[in-house]
Design a protein around this motif. Structure first.
Motif, short mmCIF file in Angstrom:
data_model
loop_
_atom_site.label_atom_id
_atom_site.label_comp_id
_atom_site.label_asym_id
_atom_site.label_seq_id
_atom_site.Cartn_x
_atom_site.Cartn_y
_atom_site.Cartn_z
N GLN A 42 104.15 20.32 14.05
CA GLN A 42 104.36 20.72 12.66
C GLN A 42 103.25 21.61 12.12
N GLY A 43 102.80 22.53 12.95
CA GLY A 43 101.83 23.53 12.53
C GLY A 43 100.39 23.08 12.56
N LYS A 44 100.11 21.86 13.09
CA LYS A 44 98.74 21.35 13.13
C LYS A 44 98.47 20.76 14.51
N TRP A 45 97.20 20.82 14.93
CA TRP A 45 96.77 20.19 16.18
C TRP A 45 96.55 18.71 15.93
N GLN A 46 97.16 17.89 16.76
CA GLN A 46 97.02 16.44 16.64
C GLN A 46 95.71 15.98 17.26
N GLY A 47 95.10 14.96 16.68
CA GLY A 47 93.85 14.42 17.21
C GLY A 47 92.66 15.25 16.79
N THR A 48 91.53 14.94 17.40
CA THR A 48 90.29 15.65 17.08
C THR A 48 89.82 16.45 18.29
N VAL A 49 88.99 17.43 18.03
CA VAL A 49 88.44 18.27 19.10
C VAL A 49 87.46 17.42 19.91
N PRO A 50 87.63 17.35 21.23
CA PRO A 50 86.66 16.61 22.03
C PRO A 50 85.34 17.38 22.10
N TYR A 51 84.33 16.77 22.68
CA TYR A 51 83.08 17.50 22.88
C TYR A 51 82.53 17.19 24.27
N CYS A 52 81.66 18.04 24.72
CA CYS A 52 81.06 17.91 26.05
C CYS A 52 79.58 17.63 25.90
N GLY A 53 79.15 16.56 26.54
CA GLY A 53 77.73 16.17 26.51
C GLY A 53 77.16 16.24 27.91
N LYS A 54 75.88 16.43 27.99
CA LYS A 54 75.17 16.53 29.28
C LYS A 54 75.34 15.22 30.05
N SER A 55 75.71 15.32 31.31
CA SER A 55 75.83 14.15 32.17
C SER A 55 74.49 13.81 32.76
N PHE A 56 74.18 12.53 32.81
CA PHE A 56 72.95 12.04 33.42
C PHE A 56 73.32 11.05 34.50
N PRO A 57 72.56 10.99 35.59
CA PRO A 57 72.85 10.05 36.67
C PRO A 57 72.79 8.62 36.16
N ASN A 58 73.64 7.77 36.71
CA ASN A 58 73.65 6.35 36.36
C ASN A 58 72.72 5.64 37.32
N TYR A 59 71.63 5.10 36.83
CA TYR A 59 70.63 4.44 37.66
C TYR A 59 70.80 2.94 37.74
N SER A 60 71.95 2.42 37.39
CA SER A 60 72.13 0.96 37.43
C SER A 60 72.47 0.46 38.81
#
Length: 72
Positions: free
Chosen positions: A54-72
């Protein structure tokens, strides 16, 4: 030929920093899907797809964040 004026058209979707976006259709109308993918080294936060309705984008714009190694 497709008559765009008879369909709901959406504006061009926003693209977050460090991301690429692809559209499911050449024309941005009802039912078009925008798919997001982050650049290498970045992680997507939010949904990877949005749809035009209906003329609008559904949801919100995602974003990209820096990935860091998982040290667990």
């Amino acid at each position: 030929m497709l008559q765009i004026d008879s369909l709901y058209a959406c504006p061009y979707p926003s693209v977050p920093l460090y991301a690429d976006m692809t559209l499911s259709s050449e024309f941005i109308v009802e039912g078009t899907i925008a798919s997001y993918k982050c650049n290498e080294g970045y992680e997507l936060f939010g949904t990877a797809t949005r749809s035009c309705a209906q003329g609008k984008w559904q949801g919100t714009v995602p974003y990209c964040g820096k990935s860091f190694p998982n040290y667990s």
